[in-house]
Design a protein around this motif. Structure first.
Motif, PDB file in Angstrom:
ATOM      1  N   ASN A  61       0.494  11.227  -6.048  1.00  0.00           N
ATOM      2  CA  ASN A  61       0.204  11.432  -7.473  1.00  0.00           C
ATOM      3  C   ASN A  61       1.469  11.497  -8.325  1.00  0.00           C
ATOM      4  O   ASN A  61       1.543  12.262  -9.291  1.00  0.00           O
ATOM      5  N   LYS A  63       3.946   9.080 -10.520  1.00  0.00           N
ATOM      6  CA  LYS A  63       4.075   7.732 -11.089  1.00  0.00           C
ATOM      7  C   LYS A  63       5.447   7.117 -10.812  1.00  0.00           C
ATOM      8  O   LYS A  63       5.614   5.909 -10.863  1.00  0.00           O
ATOM      9  N   ASN A  67       2.511   6.341  -7.424  1.00  0.00           N
ATOM     10  CA  ASN A  67       1.296   6.982  -7.930  1.00  0.00           C
ATOM     11  C   ASN A  67       0.104   6.833  -6.994  1.00  0.00           C
ATOM     12  O   ASN A  67      -1.022   6.590  -7.443  1.00  0.00           O
ATOM     13  N   HIS A  69      -2.883   7.978  -5.457  1.00  0.00           N
ATOM     14  CA  HIS A  69      -3.709   9.122  -5.851  1.00  0.00           C
ATOM     15  C   HIS A  69      -4.416   9.724  -4.640  1.00  0.00           C
ATOM     16  O   HIS A  69      -5.126   9.032  -3.908  1.00  0.00           O
ATOM     17  N   ARG A 256      -4.924   7.883 -12.294  1.00  0.00           N
ATOM     18  CA  ARG A 256      -3.889   6.988 -12.818  1.00  0.00           C
ATOM     19  C   ARG A 256      -3.665   5.813 -11.874  1.00  0.00           C
ATOM     20  O   ARG A 256      -3.863   5.923 -10.666  1.00  0.00           O
ATOM     21  N   GLN A 259       1.137   2.226 -12.442  1.00  0.00           N
ATOM     22  CA  GLN A 259       2.038   2.300 -13.596  1.00  0.00           C
ATOM     23  C   GLN A 259       1.863   3.583 -14.396  1.00  0.00           C
ATOM     24  O   GLN A 259       2.482   3.758 -15.441  1.00  0.00           O
ATOM     25  N   GLY A 260       0.984   4.496 -13.925  1.00  0.00           N
ATOM     26  CA  GLY A 260       0.778   5.766 -14.611  1.00  0.00           C
ATOM     27  C   GLY A 260      -0.215   5.686 -15.752  1.00  0.00           C
ATOM     28  O   GLY A 260      -0.375   6.648 -16.495  1.00  0.00           O
TER      29      GLY A 260
END
Length: 541
Positions: A61, A63, A67, A69, A256, A259-260
């Motif tokens: 998590n 970025k 990232n 998740h 996300r 690229q966030g």
């Protein structure tokens, strides 16, 4: 000469008393503290600490590191209508003399993992909700056959030598019977209902989390969406396109991409979607019916952290044996002598004598009537018998696994013959086909996708079934359990089992849904863990 600063300070002192001046100083200090905190935050002094992979060392998590998740383990929410059943070991099979001579439920020890099951049988109002949705989605789109296939057979109430026409007309439709168990539903129809329920519950979960737009979803589906309705698997496979909700595009969206940027699409790994509703396996149903958790000494001994590994009181019915005939309430109270289930006490006695009715129900009763068992489940004995998932066989110890026993598997894969964008059937579900046996030759755990007739007619079992010639058992024979309003007490035992063809129905058979449980077997809390955890020990160097 008095400077400007001194002049202002004198006038401030003349306006504010000492207490007010102290408040001004406190406010000024607070402003300075906030400014310093902001500066420190900008210097990453209070930077959020990310969870780190114990395999690669990369952050989750984050970025700045791809990232990836990973949702944190959290409380497993119980889906609507369900009750958590803590699994365990038990003796599955007969608990009383086999007076029918079926010899089809030899007792054997098995283990059932934890799962969820409906608190009550599916009621008429629940099934009418299903038909209402089908009519709006498919009927409006001209697909009336889909609606007709789902309707219960109300003619199951008819008898050549009985006047039951009022039940044919009113039992399913009249508001007085809203919360009576639905009957006249075949095994196939019950299975279809479970699949529909999965999609409606998951669709609402995404709406409530803000990942689907509520207005557009309702407007689209209930105005004749037909094939293009929400299906969980189709959504996850990008075969269903929907209008994202407000949460999906907001800055507060916790999901996300690499690229966030806020991610509008939910995946199963996010922990938002529920599992599949389905019919319970026979083993699950029978285990849940006994409610053995009520036997756990932990409930009685506060000092004990875990119960003894035994079942002290072997039960005949779904409730604990507490004396006399086990079918009536025996404790001293206003309920003493009351029947604990809806069943037929004897020939011609469906509810007792006027003024002293024994079970007070000539036909099925409301789904929350009578006494619940140890898990809080209603009418696991009596009211209506219930479909389970299994294909029927007169089981022996060789016929099933001792863990999550089940007969009925047909192992499938997604049908990719139509290509991407054309994977859905006329009901909007992803098309599935049995796996090819040729692709399974090198597997060790199974070699055939069709497992309904596994061990039939081979040299190991020496059993064969000639449907219509030597037996009525076929691959379409499905088990039903629990006894009904029109059965004698013998059939109320969870160990008793009968069968009927999967496309047939009866006025004494209904169903309830189940769902697999993910995670620790002990419970749905984040504190529940799988296995036993002991203090870590340091290795001496």
């Amino acid at each position: 000469m008095i400077t400007l600063t001194t002049y202002i300070r004198i006038h401030i002192h003349s306006i504010f008393n000492p207490l007010q001046m102290q408040l001004l100083k406190t406010t000024r200090n607070l402003v300075w503290l906030l400014a310093i905190t902001g500066a420190m935050a900008s210097c990453n002094v209070f930077k959020k600490k990310h969870d780190q992979s114990t395999a690669t060392g990369w952050n989750y998590n984050d970025k700045e590191q791809g990232n990836f998740h990973v949702a944190k383990p959290k409380d497993i929410k119980t889906a609507p209508g369900l009750v958590f059943i803590q699994g365990g070991t038990f003796s599955m099979g007969a608990t009383q003399e086999d007076v029918m001579g079926d010899w089809n439920n030899i007792p054997r020890r098995i283990t059932v993992n934890s799962f969820f099951i409906d608190k009550t049988e599916v009621a008429n109002v629940h099934y009418r909700e299903y038909l209402y949705w089908l009519q709006n989605v498919f009927g409006t789109a001209g697909q009336d056959s889909i609606v007709d296939q789902a309707k219960p057979d109300t003619l199951v109430w008819r008898s050549e030598l009985a006047y039951n026409e009022p039940y044919v007309e009113y039992y399913f439709r009249h508001p007085s019977y809203n919360y009576y168990p639905v009957v006249g539903v075949s095994w196939k129809q019950a299975t279809e209902y479970c699949m529909w329920r999965t999609d409606r519950v998951n669709e609402l979960a995404l709406i409530n989390k803000g990942f689907l737009d509520k207005k557009s979803q309702i407007k689209k589906e209930l105005n004749g969406a037909g094939q293009d309705n929400f299906n969980t698997k189709a959504y996850l496979m990008d075969e269903y396109q929907a209008v994202p909700g407000k949460q999906a595009a907001s800055k507060s969206n916790p999901l996300r991409d690499a690229q966030g940027r806020p991610r509008t699409k939910v995946v199963f790994e996010d922990g938002i979607l529920y599992g599949d509703y389905r019919l319970p396996t026979e083993a699950e149903w029978e285990y849940a019916a006994y409610g053995y958790i009520a036997e756990n000494p932990q409930k009685k001994l506060r000092k004990s952290k875990r119960g003894e590994e035994l079942i002290a009181n072997k039960q005949i019915f779904s409730w604990k044996n507490n004396g006399y005939d086990n079918a009536r309430y025996v404790q001293k109270s206003a309920y003493q002598g009351a029947f604990l289930a809806n069943f037929k006490r004897g020939y011609g006695d469906n509810m007792g004598v006027a003024g002293g009715l024994n079970d007070n129900a000539a036909i099925p009763a409301e789904v929350t009537s009578f006494i619940p068992n140890g898990y809080g489940l209603y009418n696991m004995s009596g009211n209506v018998s219930e479909w389970v998932a299994d294909v029927y066989r007169p089981l022996t110890e060789m016929d099933g696994s001792d863990f999550n026993m089940y007969r009925g598997n047909v192992f499938k894969k997604v049908d990719m013959s139509g290509g991407a964008g054309n994977l859905r059937d006329d009901k909007g579900r992803i098309k599935m086909v049995p796996e090819s046996d040729s692709a399974l030759r090198n597997r060790r755990n199974y070699q055939h996708s069709y497992a309904l007739n596994y061990l039939d007619g081979d040299s190991t079992s020496n059993v064969s079934y000639g449907y219509g010639v030597t037996t009525l058992v076929s691959d379409k024979s499905r088990v039903y359990k629990g006894g009904s309003w029109n059965d004698r007490a013998y059939w109320l035992s969870p160990g008793a089992r009968r069968f009927l063809e999967e496309d047939l129905s009866s006025n004494s058979i209904g169903f309830r849904c189940a769902m697999s449980h993910y995670g620790a077997s002990e419970g749905t809390s984040t504190k529940s863990q799988t296995g036993q955890f002991f203090p870590t020990r340091r290795n001496k160097r």
